[in-house]
Design a protein around this motif. Structure first.
Motif, PDB file in Angstrom:
ATOM      1  N   THR A  29       0.853  -1.187   0.000  1.00 45.88           N
ATOM      2  CA  THR A  29       0.000   0.000   0.000  1.00 45.88           C
ATOM      3  C   THR A  29       0.887   1.234   0.000  1.00 45.88           C
ATOM      4  O   THR A  29       2.110   1.134  -0.021  1.00 45.88           O
ATOM      5  N   ARG A  37      -7.942   7.794  -0.556  1.00 43.18           N
ATOM      6  CA  ARG A  37      -9.164   6.982  -0.570  1.00 43.18           C
ATOM      7  C   ARG A  37      -9.921   6.978   0.749  1.00 43.18           C
ATOM      8  O   ARG A  37     -11.087   6.589   0.802  1.00 43.18           O
ATOM      9  N   CYS A 113     -20.397  -0.265  14.824  1.00 44.37           N
ATOM     10  CA  CYS A 113     -20.055   1.170  14.762  1.00 44.37           C
ATOM     11  C   CYS A 113     -21.199   2.067  15.230  1.00 44.37           C
ATOM     12  O   CYS A 113     -21.000   3.255  15.482  1.00 44.37           O
ATOM     13  N   ARG A 152      -4.537  -5.827   2.720  1.00 45.41           N
ATOM     14  CA  ARG A 152      -4.493  -4.369   2.537  1.00 45.41           C
ATOM     15  C   ARG A 152      -5.881  -3.748   2.368  1.00 45.41           C
ATOM     16  O   ARG A 152      -6.061  -2.552   2.550  1.00 45.41           O
ATOM     17  N   ASN A 153      -6.858  -4.570   1.959  1.00 42.49           N
ATOM     18  CA  ASN A 153      -8.214  -4.036   1.769  1.00 42.49           C
ATOM     19  C   ASN A 153      -8.850  -3.579   3.077  1.00 42.49           C
ATOM     20  O   ASN A 153      -9.746  -2.744   3.077  1.00 42.49           O
ATOM     21  N   MET A 215     -14.961  -7.698   4.848  1.00 45.37           N
ATOM     22  CA  MET A 215     -15.811  -6.558   4.466  1.00 45.37           C
ATOM     23  C   MET A 215     -15.895  -6.413   2.949  1.00 45.37           C
ATOM     24  O   MET A 215     -14.905  -6.604   2.255  1.00 45.37           O
ATOM     25  N   GLY A 217     -16.152  -3.603   0.930  1.00 43.51           N
ATOM     26  CA  GLY A 217     -15.997  -2.153   1.104  1.00 43.51           C
ATOM     27  C   GLY A 217     -16.851  -1.282   0.197  1.00 43.51           C
ATOM     28  O   GLY A 217     -17.461  -0.314   0.649  1.00 43.51           O
ATOM     29  N   ASN A 218     -16.906  -1.644  -1.090  1.00 40.97           N
ATOM     30  CA  ASN A 218     -17.641  -0.780  -2.028  1.00 40.97           C
ATOM     31  C   ASN A 218     -19.123  -0.709  -1.712  1.00 40.97           C
ATOM     32  O   ASN A 218     -19.736   0.361  -1.771  1.00 40.97           O
ATOM     33  N   ALA A 254     -15.516   6.402   9.382  1.00 40.80           N
ATOM     34  CA  ALA A 254     -15.070   5.194   8.670  1.00 40.80           C
ATOM     35  C   ALA A 254     -14.210   5.545   7.466  1.00 40.80           C
ATOM     36  O   ALA A 254     -13.279   4.818   7.127  1.00 40.80           O
ATOM     37  N   ASN A 255     -14.561   6.649   6.822  1.00 43.16           N
ATOM     38  CA  ASN A 255     -13.855   7.068   5.615  1.00 43.16           C
ATOM     39  C   ASN A 255     -14.216   8.540   5.389  1.00 43.16           C
ATOM     40  O   ASN A 255     -15.411   8.879   5.379  1.00 43.16           O
ATOM     41  N   ARG A 257     -14.311  10.187   2.790  1.00 48.38           N
ATOM     42  CA  ARG A 257     -15.178  10.369   1.609  1.00 48.38           C
ATOM     43  C   ARG A 257     -16.640  10.054   1.955  1.00 48.38           C
ATOM     44  O   ARG A 257     -17.556  10.687   1.429  1.00 48.38           O
TER      45      ARG A 257
END
Ligand code: COA
Length: 325
Positions: A29, A37, A113, A152-153, A215, A217-218, A254-255, A257
């Motif tokens: 990564t 990301r 969460c 890495r995901n 997970m 993710g998308n 979480a992200n 974005r």
């Protein structure tokens, strides 16, 4: 009429910092990829000897100090966690003993969460029904123990930490409205497959790495934005407030974005959104609790301000609270 209000918050983060550069040495990564990301720059990792209750206890003590109440005055302790010290007894029981909160009832909740927001809503019910006066809620996780550090995901996204709040009976409403939602049919999108009664621990499950978080993710990304936008809108409607009334939005971290897309869909300007994901990554049930604590410490939330807590996670479970600080 009895009302519930948060009267003090606290947090604890383990000392060890794992930066994106550190992760570059572990998996294929890059610092640039992770920041672009996810918005995460670093996360905290608990010590080998540090269990979830050790993190939870420190956050709880901090919240009690800020609330200026004694552990002996607590009626209930709720710990939200998906990484308890043991399957039983509950992590809340361990906290009760270590705090010396002799008259407090205690239990854990599993809402991933959304755990801290769900705990806040549960505490509100006990207080507004008149049963209890002071409730300590804690979101605490040692996620590093369920992460596959070769994947890495997922491994770049998570971290360890704890956040807490004391919720008490007050004269005026502090929690203005709440909303909870869920969709169990999508539970397989984010899970730890083994270690429970369906797939008990065995040599095979360990060889197959089934004790680690899995997970998609998308899929989760899209669902998180939709669910948190919807939850915030529904809670605001119940409180008879508009988007323009929000002083501070604290979503699950979480992200970056996901957080910014949720804010955009709500039509909220970026300066109203609080984020600390860059420092800690996703700490599941602790995320919103730690963020709330830091938003208060940094005076992003002022007395009388309208704050929306907006959560989403495994289950799937989501929910929002509108609070007046
Ligand atoms: N470093 C470098 N590359 C990586 C990577 C990493 N850590 N992780 C994945 N990639 C690669 C993928 O293999 C893929 O490569 P390919 O195109 O050659 O197949 C590429 O990057 C894009 O992957 P993708 O999954 O499309 O990236 P993304 O922009 O959707 O971001 C997540 C992935 C996981 C960050 C994002 O989907 C996410 O945040 N999802 C929600 C997670 C979440 O909220 N979980 C908890 C909910 S409570």
């Amino acid at each position: 009429m009895k009302f519930a209000k948060i009267i003090g918050v606290g947090k604890y983060l383990p000392k060890k910092v794992l930066t994106n550069r550190g992760l570059e040495k572990m998996v294929n990564t890059s610092d640039e990829w992770i920041i672009a990301r996810t918005g995460i720059k670093e996360r905290r990792i608990a010590d080998k000897n540090e269990a979830t209750s050790d993190l939870a206890l420190k956050a709880g003590v901090d919240a009690l100090k800020n609330a200026r109440i004694k552990a002996q005055d607590l009626d209930l302790i709720i710990v939200a966690t998906i990484t308890p010290d043991t399957q039983f007894p509950s992590t809340a029981s361990i906290i009760q003993s270590r705090l010396g909160a002799k008259k407090a009832a205690c239990f854990d909740i599993s809402a991933a969460c959304s755990g801290f927001v769900y705990s806040l809503i549960i505490a509100q019910q006990f207080i507004e029904s008149g049963l209890f006066k002071n409730v300590l809620i804690i979101g605490a996780e040692k996620l590093s123990m369920v992460i596959d550090w070769t994947d890495r995901n997922t491994c770049v996204l998570f971290g360890d930490g704890a956040g807490a709040a004391v919720v008490s009976r007050c004269e005026k409403p502090g929690i203005l409205s709440t909303y909870m939602g869920g969709d169990g049919s999508l539970g397989n999108l984010l899970m730890v497959p083994a270690g429970g009664s369906r797939i008990p621990t065995s040599h095979e499950t360990i060889d197959q790495k089934l004790h680690y978080l899995r997970m998609q993710g998308n899929e989760i990304f899209k669902l998180a934005v939709k669910a948190m936008t919807d939850a915030a809108k529904k809670a605001l409607l119940k409180a008879k407030l508009n988007i323009s009334d929000i002083d501070c939005l604290i979503t699950h971290q979480a992200n970056a974005r996901i957080i910014l897309a949720t804010g955009k869909r709500l039509g909220l300007s970026q300066d109203k959104i609080f984020m600390n994901i860059n420092k800690y990554g996703n700490t599941s049930s602790a995320s919103i609790a730690i963020a709330l604590c830091e938003a208060i410490e940094s005076k992003r939330i002022k007395k009388g301000g309208i704050v929306v807590l907006d959560a989403f996670g495994a289950g799937l479970a989501w929910g929002a609270c509108v609070i007046k600080w």
